[in-house]
Design a protein around this motif. Sequence first.
Motif, short mmCIF file in Angstrom:
data_model
loop_
_atom_site.label_atom_id
_atom_site.label_comp_id
_atom_site.label_asym_id
_atom_site.label_seq_id
_atom_site.Cartn_x
_atom_site.Cartn_y
_atom_site.Cartn_z
N GLY A 23 76.83 15.71 91.67
CA GLY A 23 77.98 15.92 92.53
C GLY A 23 77.66 16.76 93.75
O GLY A 23 78.40 17.68 94.10
N ARG A 24 76.55 16.42 94.42
CA ARG A 24 76.11 17.16 95.60
C ARG A 24 75.88 16.21 96.78
O ARG A 24 74.96 16.38 97.54
N THR A 25 76.73 15.21 96.93
CA THR A 25 76.54 14.22 97.99
C THR A 25 77.13 14.68 99.32
O THR A 25 76.80 14.13 100.36
N GLY A 26 78.03 15.64 99.30
CA GLY A 26 78.70 16.08 100.51
C GLY A 26 79.98 15.31 100.79
O GLY A 26 80.69 15.61 101.74
N TYR A 84 78.87 24.39 100.04
CA TYR A 84 79.10 22.97 99.76
C TYR A 84 78.12 22.18 100.63
O TYR A 84 77.89 22.54 101.78
N PRO A 85 77.53 21.12 100.08
CA PRO A 85 76.51 20.38 100.85
C PRO A 85 77.07 19.59 102.02
O PRO A 85 78.22 19.13 101.98
N ALA A 86 76.27 19.43 103.03
CA ALA A 86 76.59 18.49 104.11
C ALA A 86 76.35 17.09 103.56
O ALA A 86 75.62 16.91 102.58
N PRO A 87 76.96 16.06 104.14
CA PRO A 87 76.76 14.69 103.65
C PRO A 87 75.28 14.31 103.63
O PRO A 87 74.56 14.56 104.60
#
Length: 201
Positions: free
Chosen positions: A46-49, A178-181
């Motif tokens: 769950g780190r797709t952005g 939170y990750p960037a896309p």
Amino acid sequence: IWRDFYHQIMHHHPHVVERSFKPEYDAIQWAHGKTADAHFLAWCEGRTGYPLVDAAMAQINQTGYMHNRLRMVVASFLTKDLGLDWRRGEAYFARHLIDFDLAANNGGWQWASSSGCDAQPYFRIFNPISQSEKFDPEGKFIKRYLPQLSGLSAKAIHAPWEHPMELASCGVTLGRDYPAPIVDHAQARAETLARYAVVKK
């Protein structure tokens, strides 16, 4: 009904356990290598952005369950945004779903990747942002599973990177909180249409 339908498909066409229902889709060249593996891990964790995708993956990882709409969204994202083989996602779901059913899981993944029986056309590619805006308009589901985004407005939560001022006011830094896309949806869509062109030959 879908479970019964896919059990019939698997009974009469057992090759779907390992291959596409539509043989021409086995010619698709899926992404592979270090970047593909990194993308797959980001999807799993769950780190797709993309908040709706990440919240859905948090749900399955925490509870073993995922709503059917979300299953379609994350499956489309894996195959058509990341260009990864649907079988990788199918196997991940098989390990984590508490309601796992081989035929239904296989059928669902082949539907999303357009390789199955009565599947969506390959050029239908879910937009993870518009899906989020339509099915979680206030971001309630996202905020439940991604509490780091809970301070964002209903407008910003679906695509946080487009709202840097609001991110800053909420103390959220992309790449830290939170990750960037990990991919650009528009670019990924174009690459998917090129990748799937092989099925028309």
